[in-house]
Design a protein around this motif. Structure first.
Motif, mmCIF file in Angstrom:
data_model
loop_
_atom_site.group_PDB
_atom_site.id
_atom_site.type_symbol
_atom_site.label_atom_id
_atom_site.label_comp_id
_atom_site.label_asym_id
_atom_site.label_seq_id
_atom_site.Cartn_x
_atom_site.Cartn_y
_atom_site.Cartn_z
ATOM 1 N N ALA A 1 0.801 -1.209 0.055
ATOM 2 C CA ALA A 1 -0.044 0.036 -0.008
ATOM 3 C C ALA A 1 0.886 1.231 -0.132
ATOM 4 C CB ALA A 1 -0.773 0.066 1.274
ATOM 5 N N ALA A 2 2.027 1.043 0.916
ATOM 6 C CA ALA A 2 2.828 2.384 0.747
ATOM 7 C C ALA A 2 3.615 2.552 -0.381
ATOM 8 C CB ALA A 2 3.816 2.270 2.055
ATOM 9 N N PHE A 3 3.884 1.424 -1.123
ATOM 10 C CA PHE A 3 4.661 1.588 -2.395
ATOM 11 C C PHE A 3 3.760 2.223 -3.487
ATOM 12 C CE2 PHE A 3 6.862 0.865 -6.056
ATOM 13 C CZ PHE A 3 5.926 0.517 -7.093
ATOM 14 N N ARG A 4 2.658 1.786 -3.383
ATOM 15 C CA ARG A 4 1.597 2.382 -4.487
ATOM 16 C C ARG A 4 1.385 3.696 -4.300
ATOM 17 N NH1 ARG A 4 -1.284 -2.938 -3.494
ATOM 18 N NH2 ARG A 4 -2.186 -2.096 -1.915
ATOM 19 N N ARG A 5 1.236 4.003 -2.972
ATOM 20 C CA ARG A 5 0.796 5.612 -2.685
ATOM 21 C C ARG A 5 2.217 6.477 -3.301
ATOM 22 N NH1 ARG A 5 -2.693 5.850 1.558
ATOM 23 N NH2 ARG A 5 -4.558 4.685 0.905
ATOM 24 N N LEU A 6 3.208 5.889 -2.543
ATOM 25 C CA LEU A 6 4.421 6.550 -3.217
ATOM 26 C C LEU A 6 4.613 6.775 -4.588
ATOM 27 C CD1 LEU A 6 7.103 7.861 -2.452
ATOM 28 C CD2 LEU A 6 8.304 5.659 -2.729
ATOM 29 N N ALA A 7 4.310 5.645 -5.261
ATOM 30 C CA ALA A 7 4.388 5.624 -6.817
ATOM 31 C C ALA A 7 3.382 6.323 -7.542
ATOM 32 C CB ALA A 7 4.400 4.160 -7.477
ATOM 33 N N GLN A 8 2.269 6.336 -7.027
ATOM 34 C CA GLN A 8 1.050 7.276 -7.470
ATOM 35 C C GLN A 8 1.506 8.767 -7.409
ATOM 36 O OE1 GLN A 8 -2.236 5.966 -5.426
ATOM 37 N NE2 GLN A 8 -2.113 3.739 -6.477
ATOM 38 N N SER A 9 1.833 9.031 -6.024
ATOM 39 C CA SER A 9 2.249 10.416 -5.911
ATOM 40 C C SER A 9 3.268 11.175 -6.485
ATOM 41 C CB SER A 9 1.964 10.569 -4.218
ATOM 42 O OG SER A 9 3.151 10.056 -3.590
ATOM 43 N N THR A 10 4.396 10.282 -6.993
ATOM 44 C CA THR A 10 5.706 10.700 -7.341
ATOM 45 C C THR A 10 5.577 11.093 -9.044
ATOM 46 O OG1 THR A 10 6.556 9.478 -5.676
ATOM 47 C CG2 THR A 10 8.326 10.257 -7.365
ATOM 48 N N THR A 11 5.122 9.910 -9.705
ATOM 49 C CA THR A 11 5.339 9.944 -11.283
ATOM 50 C C THR A 11 4.303 9.004 -11.794
ATOM 51 O OG1 THR A 11 6.900 9.656 -12.992
ATOM 52 C CG2 THR A 11 7.177 8.241 -11.178
ATOM 53 N N ARG A 12 3.939 9.219 -13.023
ATOM 54 C CA ARG A 12 3.310 8.173 -13.854
ATOM 55 C C ARG A 12 4.089 7.344 -14.515
ATOM 56 N NH1 ARG A 12 -2.258 10.282 -15.235
ATOM 57 N NH2 ARG A 12 -2.196 7.920 -16.328
ATOM 58 N N GLY A 13 5.620 7.602 -14.270
ATOM 59 C CA GLY A 13 6.501 6.735 -15.168
ATOM 60 C C GLY A 13 7.102 5.562 -14.297
ATOM 61 N N CYS A 14 8.282 5.206 -14.071
ATOM 62 C CA CYS A 14 8.793 3.972 -13.712
ATOM 63 C C CYS A 14 9.325 4.554 -12.334
ATOM 64 C CB CYS A 14 9.636 3.297 -14.528
ATOM 65 S SG CYS A 14 10.582 1.870 -13.257
ATOM 66 N N ILE A 15 9.215 4.531 -11.084
ATOM 67 C CA ILE A 15 9.619 4.978 -10.032
ATOM 68 C C ILE A 15 11.198 4.283 -9.817
ATOM 69 C CG2 ILE A 15 8.718 3.392 -8.351
ATOM 70 C CD1 ILE A 15 8.516 6.084 -6.400
ATOM 71 N N VAL A 16 11.343 3.411 -10.413
ATOM 72 C CA VAL A 16 12.713 2.802 -9.971
ATOM 73 C C VAL A 16 13.650 3.348 -10.886
ATOM 74 C CG1 VAL A 16 14.133 0.658 -10.481
ATOM 75 C CG2 VAL A 16 11.739 0.316 -9.748
ATOM 76 N N LEU A 17 13.267 3.981 -12.047
ATOM 77 C CA LEU A 17 14.087 4.628 -12.933
ATOM 78 C C LEU A 17 14.225 6.195 -12.464
ATOM 79 C CD1 LEU A 17 13.496 3.537 -16.537
ATOM 80 C CD2 LEU A 17 15.316 2.702 -15.385
ATOM 81 N N GLU A 18 13.073 6.706 -12.114
ATOM 82 C CA GLU A 18 12.943 8.048 -11.892
ATOM 83 C C GLU A 18 13.331 8.386 -10.602
ATOM 84 O OE1 GLU A 18 9.247 9.092 -15.139
ATOM 85 O OE2 GLU A 18 9.512 10.342 -13.293
ATOM 86 N N ARG A 19 12.869 7.866 -9.558
ATOM 87 C CA ARG A 19 13.396 8.161 -8.148
ATOM 88 C C ARG A 19 13.587 7.049 -7.361
ATOM 89 N NH1 ARG A 19 11.899 13.340 -6.683
ATOM 90 N NH2 ARG A 19 13.603 13.039 -5.183
ATOM 91 N N PRO A 20 14.887 6.352 -7.776
ATOM 92 C CA PRO A 20 15.111 5.059 -6.741
ATOM 93 C C PRO A 20 15.686 5.627 -5.324
ATOM 94 C CG PRO A 20 16.996 5.873 -8.363
ATOM 95 C CD PRO A 20 15.553 6.610 -8.625
ATOM 96 N N ASP A 21 15.867 7.238 -5.154
ATOM 97 C CA ASP A 21 16.015 7.513 -3.930
ATOM 98 C C ASP A 21 14.899 7.555 -2.911
ATOM 99 O OD1 ASP A 21 15.591 11.059 -4.430
ATOM 100 O OD2 ASP A 21 14.822 9.436 -5.717
ATOM 101 N N LEU A 22 13.771 7.979 -3.509
ATOM 102 C CA LEU A 22 12.571 7.842 -2.555
ATOM 103 C C LEU A 22 12.122 6.385 -2.563
ATOM 104 C CD1 LEU A 22 10.538 10.591 -4.531
ATOM 105 C CD2 LEU A 22 12.000 10.779 -2.538
ATOM 106 N N LEU A 23 12.372 5.597 -3.362
ATOM 107 C CA LEU A 23 12.180 4.217 -3.270
ATOM 108 C C LEU A 23 12.997 3.588 -2.111
ATOM 109 C CD1 LEU A 23 10.354 1.858 -4.376
ATOM 110 C CD2 LEU A 23 11.968 1.481 -6.086
#
Ligand code: SF4
Length: 432
Positions: free
Chosen positions: A315-337
């Motif tokens: 649930a926390a992952f989905r919320r973070l990914a939804q709120s950060t980017t529509r793209g790939c959070i692994v590529l775009e924000r590995p720091d937040l992940l």
């Protein structure tokens, strides 16, 4: 294009296999997405598209592979798969993506398919173990579509996959599948070394000529101990992939899958929407195959449904990914992940135990999310199907990505500083 495709379907398919696909994957698969949407309205997430890595072993050593292929073999047993599939069936699922390692190295794989005639399996494979008897058995079963990966010409295939003679063995496996009239697909992880060879009309025409019914162009991810980030596509090249897919869909009698855009061309992440999640060879329940962290396992107490519905990490992952980017959070924000993984106490689910360091070493890079530069589907059929069965289901609507996504960070328009991690409200089942 539609008439040509209909002719191909009528002339080239085994009608028993076609019927099985239409009923199981077509109708029942659509019903599983409708059940997913109903759960969404209650704030509950259970993925209708489950991807299961049934084994870690593989005979190849690909660049960018995140699976511990040379570690001691681990596989999900026939018995454990029976329980897993039974519990996913209880949630309305009929489709299962089978990945690895190399799934056909699993000695019970064909038995697992035979155990579940009312389910449909898409197997991601290099094709090396699909000999004639195996292809004949898959035809008997009728509930399996092999998706065979081709990563370039002879030279590039050997380079990309770390062995010799890779392409000829793959093409032999592909030939066996087509000879037995299996509904067969070919996929490619598009990167610097194969984009000019495989992202071409000639390659699409060759696939049609061979009898291939669908193709899938993934975008290369620089993962694992041999990440080879130099193979990653640029922003322009990622746009070229999208443009090519939209064009070919409207013109060629072959289906082209993509999991990363809705009908309007808006980017999305299937793990962020929770329409798909992944189970690794050790049974760990992960957001997606390349996010190798978990807090739940299929071997824990409780049903699969309970584990997904109650997973605080997912649930926390989905919320973070939804709120950060529509793209790939692994590529775009590995720091937040990485911050989220540490905060949620998710364990490194790899055998090599270096996934967190690898994430820490990743640089922020653009994925397919290019706000204002969307390329909508040209084909009305893809628009229609995506409108009802594959989009973001409104999950990105509450969020503004203008200060969190990679384009903003890389343009220096947004601080790299920590983005406040979403505070979780208890899920309905927790609330009850
Ligand atoms: S996080 Fe990235 S790799 Fe994983 S499902 Fe989303 S887009 Fe795909």
């Amino acid at each position: 294009m539609y008439l040509k495709m209909a002719k191909r379907v009528l002339r080239e398919t085994d009608k028993r296999l076609l019927w099985k696909f239409l009923i199981t994957m077509g109708i029942k698969g659509s019903l599983s997405v409708i059940r997913y949407r109903r759960r969404l309205r209650r704030g509950q997430f259970f993925p209708p598209f489950l991807y299961i890595s049934v084994i870690n072993s593989c005979n190849l050593r690909c660049q960018g592979c995140w699976v511990d292929v040379s570690a001691r073999q681990e596989r999900i047993s026939r018995e454990a798969m029976r329980k897993l599939i039974r519990e996913a069936r209880a949630m309305g699922n009929v489709f299962f993506g089978i990945v690895g390692g190399e799934p056909f190295m699993h000695p019970e794989l064909l038995d697992i398919f035979a155990d579940h005639p009312d389910c449909y399996f898409q197997v991601f494979t290099n094709g090396h173990f699909i000999d004639d008897p195996t292809a004949a058995r898959l035809r008997e079963l009728g509930n399996v579509t092999p998706l065979i990966s081709v990563e370039g010409n002879e030279i590039v295939s050997d380079q990309r996959r770390g062995r010799k003679g890779v392409l000829s063995r793959t093409m032999q496996g592909l030939h066996n599948c087509l000879k037995h009239r299996l509904l067969t697909g070919v996929c490619t992880s598009v990167c610097q070394t194969n984009i000019d060879d495989l992202l071409t009309e000639q390659w699409i025409d060759r696939l049609i000529e061979m009898g291939v019914f669908y193709t899938w162009f993934h975008v290369y991810r620089p993962m694992g101990p041999q990440a080879a980030p130099e193979l990653c596509l640029t922003r322009e090249q990622q746009r070229r992939v999208r443009q090519f897919v939209v064009e070919m869909r409207a013109r060629k009698p072959i289906a082209i899958i993509d999991a990363y855009h809705d009908g309007e061309g808006r980017a999305l992440c299937p793990a962020a929407t929770g329409i798909s999640h992944h189970i690794n060879p050790w049974g760990g329940i992960e957001p997606c195959p390349i996010i190798q962290f978990a807090t739940e396992s299929i071997y824990d107490e409780g049903t699969l449904g309970e584990k997904f519905l109650n997973s605080r990490f997912l649930a926390a992952f989905r919320r973070l990914a939804q709120s950060t980017t529509r793209g790939c959070i692994v590529l775009e924000r590995p720091d937040l992940l990485r911050e989220l993984i540490e905060r949620e106490g998710a364990r490194d689910a790899t055998a090599r135990q270096t996934a967190l360091q690898e994430l820490a070493a990743m640089q922020i890079r653009e994925s397919r999310y290019q706000p204002g530069d969307e390329i909508p589907e040209k084909s009305w059929l893809y628009r229609l199907l995506k409108r009802f069965f594959y989009n973001d289901f409104g999950l990105y609507a509450p969020y503004d990505h203008s200060t969190t996504s990679a384009p903003a960070v890389l343009a220096g328009e947004a601080p790299r500083a920590a983005h406040p991690l979403p505070v979780l409200q208890p899920t309905p089942s927790e609330a009850s």
